[in-house]
Write a protein that holds these residues in place. Structure first.
Motif, PDB file in Angstrom:
ATOM      1  N   LEU A  66      41.732  43.758  49.652  1.00  0.00           N
ATOM      2  CA  LEU A  66      41.462  44.145  48.269  1.00  0.00           C
ATOM      3  C   LEU A  66      41.359  45.665  48.146  1.00  0.00           C
ATOM      4  CD1 LEU A  66      38.741  41.511  47.336  1.00  0.00           C
ATOM      5  CD2 LEU A  66      41.183  41.411  46.883  1.00  0.00           C
ATOM      6  N   THR A  67      41.921  46.171  47.062  1.00  0.00           N
ATOM      7  CA  THR A  67      41.801  47.592  46.743  1.00  0.00           C
ATOM      8  C   THR A  67      40.430  47.826  46.109  1.00  0.00           C
ATOM      9  OG1 THR A  67      42.763  47.301  44.555  1.00  0.00           O
ATOM     10  CG2 THR A  67      44.295  47.762  46.366  1.00  0.00           C
ATOM     11  N   PRO A  68      40.003  49.077  45.986  1.00  0.00           N
ATOM     12  CA  PRO A  68      38.713  49.321  45.318  1.00  0.00           C
ATOM     13  C   PRO A  68      38.673  48.773  43.886  1.00  0.00           C
ATOM     14  CG  PRO A  68      39.401  51.273  46.508  1.00  0.00           C
ATOM     15  CD  PRO A  68      40.521  50.289  46.600  1.00  0.00           C
ATOM     16  N   ALA A  69      39.775  48.835  43.163  1.00  0.00           N
ATOM     17  CA  ALA A  69      39.811  48.279  41.801  1.00  0.00           C
ATOM     18  C   ALA A  69      39.622  46.768  41.838  1.00  0.00           C
ATOM     19  CB  ALA A  69      41.127  48.638  41.130  1.00  0.00           C
ATOM     20  N   ASP A  70      40.256  46.114  42.836  1.00  0.00           N
ATOM     21  CA  ASP A  70      40.112  44.661  42.970  1.00  0.00           C
ATOM     22  C   ASP A  70      38.671  44.292  43.328  1.00  0.00           C
ATOM     23  OD1 ASP A  70      42.812  44.398  42.445  1.00  0.00           O
ATOM     24  OD2 ASP A  70      43.375  44.275  44.565  1.00  0.00           O
ATOM     25  N   LYS A  71      38.041  45.104  44.171  1.00  0.00           N
ATOM     26  CA  LYS A  71      36.654  44.821  44.567  1.00  0.00           C
ATOM     27  C   LYS A  71      35.708  44.932  43.369  1.00  0.00           C
ATOM     28  CE  LYS A  71      37.203  46.135  49.376  1.00  0.00           C
ATOM     29  NZ  LYS A  71      36.888  47.099  50.432  1.00  0.00           N
ATOM     30  N   SER A  72      35.932  45.950  42.534  1.00  0.00           N
ATOM     31  CA  SER A  72      35.072  46.091  41.344  1.00  0.00           C
ATOM     32  C   SER A  72      35.303  44.934  40.380  1.00  0.00           C
ATOM     33  CB  SER A  72      35.332  47.434  40.656  1.00  0.00           C
ATOM     34  OG  SER A  72      36.618  47.446  40.072  1.00  0.00           O
ATOM     35  N   LEU A  73      36.543  44.458  40.306  1.00  0.00           N
ATOM     36  CA  LEU A  73      36.852  43.309  39.448  1.00  0.00           C
ATOM     37  C   LEU A  73      36.176  42.040  39.984  1.00  0.00           C
ATOM     38  CD1 LEU A  73      38.446  42.630  36.900  1.00  0.00           C
ATOM     39  CD2 LEU A  73      40.408  42.146  38.350  1.00  0.00           C
ATOM     40  N   LYS A  74      36.125  41.899  41.309  1.00  0.00           N
ATOM     41  CA  LYS A  74      35.456  40.744  41.906  1.00  0.00           C
ATOM     42  C   LYS A  74      33.947  40.791  41.623  1.00  0.00           C
ATOM     43  CE  LYS A  74      36.988  37.946  44.473  1.00  0.00           C
ATOM     44  NZ  LYS A  74      37.369  36.575  44.151  1.00  0.00           N
ATOM     45  N   GLU A  75      33.369  42.005  41.558  1.00  0.00           N
ATOM     46  CA  GLU A  75      31.950  42.138  41.213  1.00  0.00           C
ATOM     47  C   GLU A  75      31.723  41.738  39.757  1.00  0.00           C
ATOM     48  OE1 GLU A  75      29.245  42.761  43.048  1.00  0.00           O
ATOM     49  OE2 GLU A  75      30.591  42.668  44.794  1.00  0.00           O
ATOM     50  N   LYS A  76      32.667  42.117  38.868  1.00  0.00           N
ATOM     51  CA  LYS A  76      32.568  41.730  37.447  1.00  0.00           C
ATOM     52  C   LYS A  76      32.680  40.222  37.284  1.00  0.00           C
ATOM     53  CE  LYS A  76      34.124  44.767  33.969  1.00  0.00           C
ATOM     54  NZ  LYS A  76      35.254  45.292  33.196  1.00  0.00           N
ATOM     55  N   GLU A  77      33.410  39.589  38.177  1.00  0.00           N
ATOM     56  CA  GLU A  77      33.625  38.142  38.111  1.00  0.00           C
ATOM     57  C   GLU A  77      32.313  37.390  38.258  1.00  0.00           C
ATOM     58  OE1 GLU A  77      36.363  34.831  40.451  1.00  0.00           O
ATOM     59  OE2 GLU A  77      35.717  36.623  41.505  1.00  0.00           O
ATOM     60  N   LYS A  78      31.382  37.961  38.986  1.00  0.00           N
ATOM     61  CA  LYS A  78      30.097  37.289  39.221  1.00  0.00           C
ATOM     62  C   LYS A  78      29.242  37.238  37.962  1.00  0.00           C
ATOM     63  CE  LYS A  78      30.140  38.559  44.061  1.00  0.00           C
ATOM     64  NZ  LYS A  78      29.562  39.411  45.103  1.00  0.00           N
ATOM     65  N   ALA A  91      44.187  39.234  36.145  1.00  0.00           N
ATOM     66  CA  ALA A  91      44.164  39.971  37.414  1.00  0.00           C
ATOM     67  C   ALA A  91      43.347  39.211  38.451  1.00  0.00           C
ATOM     68  CB  ALA A  91      43.597  41.365  37.185  1.00  0.00           C
ATOM     69  N   LEU A  92      42.233  38.592  38.034  1.00  0.00           N
ATOM     70  CA  LEU A  92      41.446  37.775  38.964  1.00  0.00           C
ATOM     71  C   LEU A  92      42.243  36.562  39.445  1.00  0.00           C
ATOM     72  CD1 LEU A  92      37.921  37.848  37.310  1.00  0.00           C
ATOM     73  CD2 LEU A  92      38.522  38.663  39.600  1.00  0.00           C
ATOM     74  N   TYR A  93      42.984  35.952  38.533  1.00  0.00           N
ATOM     75  CA  TYR A  93      43.818  34.807  38.913  1.00  0.00           C
ATOM     76  C   TYR A  93      44.874  35.243  39.928  1.00  0.00           C
ATOM     77  CZ  TYR A  93      46.913  30.802  38.599  1.00  0.00           C
ATOM     78  OH  TYR A  93      47.674  29.720  38.911  1.00  0.00           O
ATOM     79  N   ARG A  94      45.472  36.427  39.692  1.00  0.00           N
ATOM     80  CA  ARG A  94      46.523  36.922  40.579  1.00  0.00           C
ATOM     81  C   ARG A  94      45.988  37.336  41.947  1.00  0.00           C
ATOM     82  NH1 ARG A  94      51.344  35.101  38.868  1.00  0.00           N
ATOM     83  NH2 ARG A  94      51.576  35.492  36.670  1.00  0.00           N
ATOM     84  N   LEU A  95      44.679  37.562  42.060  1.00  0.00           N
ATOM     85  CA  LEU A  95      44.110  37.819  43.377  1.00  0.00           C
ATOM     86  C   LEU A  95      44.116  36.552  44.231  1.00  0.00           C
ATOM     87  CD1 LEU A  95      41.005  40.069  42.584  1.00  0.00           C
ATOM     88  CD2 LEU A  95      43.173  40.761  43.591  1.00  0.00           C
ATOM     89  N   SER A  96      43.948  35.412  43.587  1.00  0.00           N
ATOM     90  CA  SER A  96      43.884  34.147  44.315  1.00  0.00           C
ATOM     91  C   SER A  96      45.232  33.442  44.404  1.00  0.00           C
ATOM     92  CB  SER A  96      42.884  33.204  43.644  1.00  0.00           C
ATOM     93  OG  SER A  96      41.601  33.755  43.673  1.00  0.00           O
ATOM     94  N   PHE A  97      46.064  33.583  43.374  1.00  0.00           N
ATOM     95  CA  PHE A  97      47.329  32.852  43.324  1.00  0.00           C
ATOM     96  C   PHE A  97      48.463  33.803  42.954  1.00  0.00           C
ATOM     97  CE2 PHE A  97      43.943  29.968  41.986  1.00  0.00           C
ATOM     98  CZ  PHE A  97      44.038  29.008  42.964  1.00  0.00           C
ATOM     99  N   CYS A  98      49.625  33.561  43.490  1.00  0.00           N
ATOM    100  CA  CYS A  98      50.792  34.396  43.182  1.00  0.00           C
ATOM    101  C   CYS A  98      51.465  33.935  41.893  1.00  0.00           C
ATOM    102  CB  CYS A  98      51.791  34.337  44.337  1.00  0.00           C
ATOM    103  SG  CYS A  98      53.255  35.343  44.073  1.00  0.00           S
TER     104      CYS A  98
END
Length: 179
Positions: A66-78, A91-98
């Motif tokens: 995960l990039t830093p932007a992806d990590k911050s998005l994962k924190e927002k997901e919580k 973007a969260l969906y695309r982290l898990s599925f192509c």
């Protein structure tokens, strides 16, 4: 006592050689790797990602690193999902599925390529047959002509070939026609 000589290995620029030495080993283990990007084997015992309709939940996520932007998005997901925009949810969906299910179900144009290949092969075969008919095969024998076959039938009737149950038995000699 005999002396054991180990073979000398020559290392070139496009080969990597690993010699392992064991105390009781007579021959060293040689590992050659000429094109590691081509001959790479996939370890099927590790979790893998698959985009398939039959397997809706693959063994692992699409993006592992995960990039830093992806990590911050994962924190927002919580937090509450109502605060996330549609782009962030995507973007969260695309982290898990192509791909999404509609993208997986979308038909491809591969059938056109396959059909074109089949028609090309059929056309090429037809051209080969036409070429063979014109240049390879001998001319049609004269015995295939309708005139020749009519003369042959007349000759067989005149000779009365198989008059009891065969060819001549089907001919009426008095009327001059087939029975």
């Amino acid at each position: 006592m005999y002396q054991i000589r180990r073979p000398q290995a020559e290392v070139t620029s496009n080969q990597q050689m690993a010699l392992t030495h064991h105390e009781n080993s007579l021959v060293p283990h040689v590992s050659l790797s000429i094109h590691p990007e081509v001959s790479e084997a996939v370890d099927m015992s590790k979790p893998m990602y698959w985009d398939r309709r039959e397997i809706p939940l693959p063994d692992k996520r699409y993006k592992d690193i995960l990039t830093p932007a992806d990590k911050s998005l994962k924190e927002k997901e919580k937090g509450p999902w109502g605060q996330l925009s549609n782009e962030e949810k995507l973007a969260l969906y695309r982290l898990s599925f192509c791909q999404t299910y509609p993208e997986m179900n979308q038909s491809s144009s591969e059938w056109k390529t396959v059909l074109a290949g089949v028609l090309y092969c059929i056309g090429l075969t037809g051209l080969v047959i036409i070429w063979q008919t014109a240049y390879v095969y001998p001319p049609t024998p004269r015995t295939f002509d309708a005139e020749w076959q009519a003369k042959q039938v007349k000759r067989m009737l005149d000779m009365r070939v198989s008059p009891i149950e065969g060819f001549a038995a089907q001919w009426d000699y008095e009327k001059g026609q087939w029975k």
